[in-house]
Motif scaffolding. Structure first.
Motif, mmCIF file in Angstrom:
data_model
loop_
_atom_site.group_PDB
_atom_site.id
_atom_site.type_symbol
_atom_site.label_atom_id
_atom_site.label_comp_id
_atom_site.label_asym_id
_atom_site.label_seq_id
_atom_site.Cartn_x
_atom_site.Cartn_y
_atom_site.Cartn_z
ATOM 1 N N ILE A 29 0.864 -1.186 0.000
ATOM 2 C CA ILE A 29 0.000 0.000 0.000
ATOM 3 C C ILE A 29 0.901 1.237 0.000
ATOM 4 N N THR A 30 0.866 2.013 -1.082
ATOM 5 C CA THR A 30 1.810 3.137 -1.223
ATOM 6 C C THR A 30 1.275 4.518 -0.822
ATOM 7 N N PRO A 31 -0.039 4.811 -0.916
ATOM 8 C CA PRO A 31 -0.479 6.197 -0.647
ATOM 9 C C PRO A 31 -0.225 6.616 0.804
ATOM 10 N N LYS A 32 0.320 7.807 0.962
ATOM 11 C CA LYS A 32 0.693 8.297 2.308
ATOM 12 C C LYS A 32 -0.529 8.516 3.192
ATOM 13 N N SER A 33 -1.639 8.959 2.584
ATOM 14 C CA SER A 33 -2.824 9.293 3.390
ATOM 15 C C SER A 33 -3.677 8.073 3.722
ATOM 16 N N PHE A 34 -3.332 6.901 3.184
ATOM 17 C CA PHE A 34 -4.123 5.687 3.410
ATOM 18 C C PHE A 34 -4.249 5.372 4.898
ATOM 19 N N LYS A 35 -3.154 5.653 5.635
ATOM 20 C CA LYS A 35 -3.125 5.287 7.060
ATOM 21 C C LYS A 35 -4.170 6.024 7.881
ATOM 22 N N THR A 36 -4.669 7.173 7.362
ATOM 23 C CA THR A 36 -5.673 7.951 8.096
ATOM 24 C C THR A 36 -6.919 7.124 8.388
ATOM 25 N N TYR A 37 -7.290 6.264 7.425
ATOM 26 C CA TYR A 37 -8.491 5.438 7.595
ATOM 27 C C TYR A 37 -8.171 3.954 7.413
ATOM 28 N N ILE A 72 2.187 -4.532 3.547
ATOM 29 C CA ILE A 72 3.422 -3.741 3.528
ATOM 30 C C ILE A 72 3.003 -2.293 3.323
ATOM 31 N N GLU A 73 3.348 -1.456 4.279
ATOM 32 C CA GLU A 73 2.916 -0.057 4.263
ATOM 33 C C GLU A 73 4.070 0.850 3.859
ATOM 34 N N ASN A 74 3.780 1.860 3.066
ATOM 35 C CA ASN A 74 4.774 2.875 2.730
ATOM 36 C C ASN A 74 4.994 3.755 3.950
ATOM 37 N N THR A 75 6.145 3.622 4.588
ATOM 38 C CA THR A 75 6.443 4.417 5.798
ATOM 39 C C THR A 75 7.458 5.519 5.504
ATOM 40 N N LEU A 76 7.699 5.801 4.217
ATOM 41 C CA LEU A 76 8.732 6.776 3.844
ATOM 42 C C LEU A 76 8.258 8.230 4.005
ATOM 43 N N ILE A 117 9.655 0.479 -5.056
ATOM 44 C CA ILE A 117 8.500 -0.393 -5.298
ATOM 45 C C ILE A 117 8.980 -1.807 -5.637
ATOM 46 N N VAL A 118 9.983 -1.895 -6.503
ATOM 47 C CA VAL A 118 10.511 -3.211 -6.893
ATOM 48 C C VAL A 118 11.092 -3.939 -5.680
ATOM 49 N N SER A 119 11.806 -3.195 -4.830
ATOM 50 C CA SER A 119 12.439 -3.844 -3.668
ATOM 51 C C SER A 119 11.399 -4.470 -2.734
ATOM 52 N N TYR A 120 10.218 -3.867 -2.646
ATOM 53 C CA TYR A 120 9.155 -4.410 -1.801
ATOM 54 C C TYR A 120 8.317 -5.475 -2.521
ATOM 55 N N ALA A 121 8.124 -5.287 -3.828
ATOM 56 C CA ALA A 121 7.085 -6.059 -4.521
ATOM 57 C C ALA A 121 7.593 -7.103 -5.507
ATOM 58 N N LYS A 122 8.912 -7.311 -5.566
ATOM 59 C CA LYS A 122 9.399 -8.249 -6.598
ATOM 60 C C LYS A 122 9.012 -9.695 -6.295
ATOM 61 N N VAL A 148 4.293 -10.271 -3.421
ATOM 62 C CA VAL A 148 3.252 -9.230 -3.423
ATOM 63 C C VAL A 148 2.280 -9.524 -4.559
ATOM 64 N N VAL A 149 1.032 -9.855 -4.189
ATOM 65 C CA VAL A 149 0.025 -10.211 -5.192
ATOM 66 C C VAL A 149 -0.852 -9.021 -5.577
ATOM 67 N N GLY A 150 -0.869 -7.999 -4.722
ATOM 68 C CA GLY A 150 -1.687 -6.829 -5.005
ATOM 69 C C GLY A 150 -1.021 -5.550 -4.535
ATOM 70 N N ILE A 151 -1.249 -4.462 -5.288
ATOM 71 C CA ILE A 151 -0.747 -3.144 -4.898
ATOM 72 C C ILE A 151 -1.902 -2.156 -4.909
ATOM 73 N N ILE A 152 -2.027 -1.398 -3.819
ATOM 74 C CA ILE A 152 -2.904 -0.224 -3.822
ATOM 75 C C ILE A 152 -1.971 0.962 -4.056
ATOM 76 N N ILE A 153 -2.127 1.600 -5.222
ATOM 77 C CA ILE A 153 -1.141 2.584 -5.677
ATOM 78 C C ILE A 153 -1.707 3.997 -5.676
ATOM 79 N N GLY A 154 -0.878 4.954 -5.243
ATOM 80 C CA GLY A 154 -1.252 6.361 -5.330
ATOM 81 C C GLY A 154 -0.718 6.941 -6.624
#
Length: 312
Positions: free
Chosen positions: A7-15, A31-35, A44-49, A52-58
C-alpha cells in the motif's frame, strides 16, 4: 507462499482501520509505505518483486520495467481515478488486473478547483501574506459571476466543476472529444466546444480536467497562452505535465494572461528556487485536491474493495 499487499499512498493510514481488517480477514500481509513520500520505481521493486500479489497505488510510478519485475503481482488498485502513472498496456499483457476508485474524490477536487478560482481572481494568498508582514495593500480582483469558464475535460471531476460554476452564474463550455452526456449538458445549459483554439480565445477562466497522455501533455503551451485573453486565469488540478511551465512563466511576467493557480507541478515538490513560485499572480498548492477527510475515507474503502474483488 506468503500473500502480501503493498500500500503506497501516504494518506491511506488515516483510515486504515477501515481497510486492514478486510485484508487480514482474507489472509493478506500488509506492507505499508512508511517513507512519508511517494515511492521511487526502485523502492517499489524492492518491496514487490516477490510474494506481493496486489498493490494499492497512489501517484507512485508503475511503468513496464517495474511491472515486469513484480513476479507475483496479480492486481493493481488505483487509490483515486487518474491512472497515467500505470503502464496499462503492459499490465494487460502480463495478466495484471487494474481498477480505479471511480467517484471517490471528484467532489473534493471540484471544490478545490473552485477555491483556486476565487483565490487567484481575488489575489487572496498574496494579500493575506502581505498583511502578515505588516502591509495593507489592496489589489483589485475579478468577479466570477457572468464570466466564461472553459473546461478541458468533461469527466466526473469536470462535470462537478461545471455544476458549481453554473451555481456561480458562470457560462460554461466543455472541450472533450469523448464527452457524450448530452442530458447533462442540456440540464446545466453547458456549451459543447468543438474547437480547442476557440475555447482558449473565448474563456475568462480555463480549467484542466484530463489525464496526462501523449495527446494532452503540454496542452497549455506558448500557442494556447497567446490565444488567451490578457485577463484570463488558468486553473490546473489535474497533472503538472499538462502545462509548459516555461511558457506559463513567460505569459505571467509579460501579462499575456492575468494569473494561474495549480494544485500540481511537473516535479513535486518543486525546487525552492522555482521561478514561478516567486510570482504574485501564480498560486501552487501541494497536490491537495483529493486530500479531504471525505475523499480519503472513500478512496481507502473503495480501493481496498476493488483490490479484493480482483484478487478473489
Amino acid at each position: 507462499m506468503a500473500k502480501k499487499i503493498l500500500i503506497t499512498p501516504k494518506s491511506f493510514k488515516t483510515y486504515k482501520d477501515k481497510a486492514y481488517p478486510l485484508l487480514a480477514q482474507k489472509g493478506y500481509d500488509i506492507i505499508e509505505n512508511t517513507l512519508g513520500r511517494t515511492m521511487s520505481e526502485q523502492e517499489i521493486v524492492s518491496y514487490a518483486k516477490k510474494d506481493v500479489v496486489g498493490i494499492i497505488i497512489g501517484i507512485d510510478p508503475l511503468p513496464a520495467s517495474v511491472l515486469e519485475q513484480c513476479k507475483d503481482l496479480r492486481a493493481i488498485s488505483k487509490y483515486g481515478v487518474g491512472m497515467d502513472n500505470i503502464d496499462l498496456n503492459r499490465a494487460k499483457e502480463l495478466g495484471i488486473k487494474v481498477k480505479n476508485a471511480v467517484g471517490t474524490n471528484n467532489i473534493s477536487v471540484a471544490e478545490h478547483t473552485i477555491a483556486l478560482m476565487f483565490s487567484i481572481a481575488r489575489n487572496i494568498p498574496s494579500i493575506a501574506s502581505g498583511i502578515k508582514t505588516g502591509g495593507w495593500d489592496r489589489v483589485i480582483g475579478f468577479e466570477l459571476t457572468g464570466k466564461k469558464l472553459g473546461l478541458i475535460g468533461g469527466g466526473q471531476i469536470g462535470r462537478e466543476v461545471a455544476k458549481r460554476a453554473r451555481g456561480l452564474e458562470m457560462e460554461v463550455s466543455i472541450y472533450d472529444p469523448y464527452f457524450t452526456d448530452e442530458a447533462f449538458a442540456s440540464k446545466y445549459n453547458i456549451h459543447r466546444c468543438i474547437n480547442l483554439d476557440d475555447l482558449f480565445k473565448e474563456s475568462d477562466v480555463i480549467s484542466l480536467h484530463v489525464p496526462a497522455t501523449p495527446e494532452t501533455r503540454r496542452i497549455i503551451n506558448k500557442h494556447a497562452l497567446e490565444l488567451m485573453k490578457s485577463t484570463a486565469l488558468l486553473i490546473n488540478t489535474s497533472r503538472g505535465e499538462l502545462v509548459d511551465e516555461e511558457a506559463l512563466y513567460d505569459a505571467l511576467i509579460s501579462k499575456k494572461i492575468a494569473g494561474a493557480a495549480q494544485d500540481v507541478f511537473s516535479i513535486e515538490p518543486p525546487s525552492k528556487d522555482e521561478k514561478l513560485l516567486k510570482l504574485d499572480n501564480f498560486i501552487l498548492t501541494s497536490h491537495i485536491g483529493a486530500f479531504t477527510h471525505e475523499a480519503v475515507e472513500k478512496m481507502v474503502i473503495v480501493s481496498t474493495q476493488n483490490l479484493l474483488d480482483m484478487l478473489e
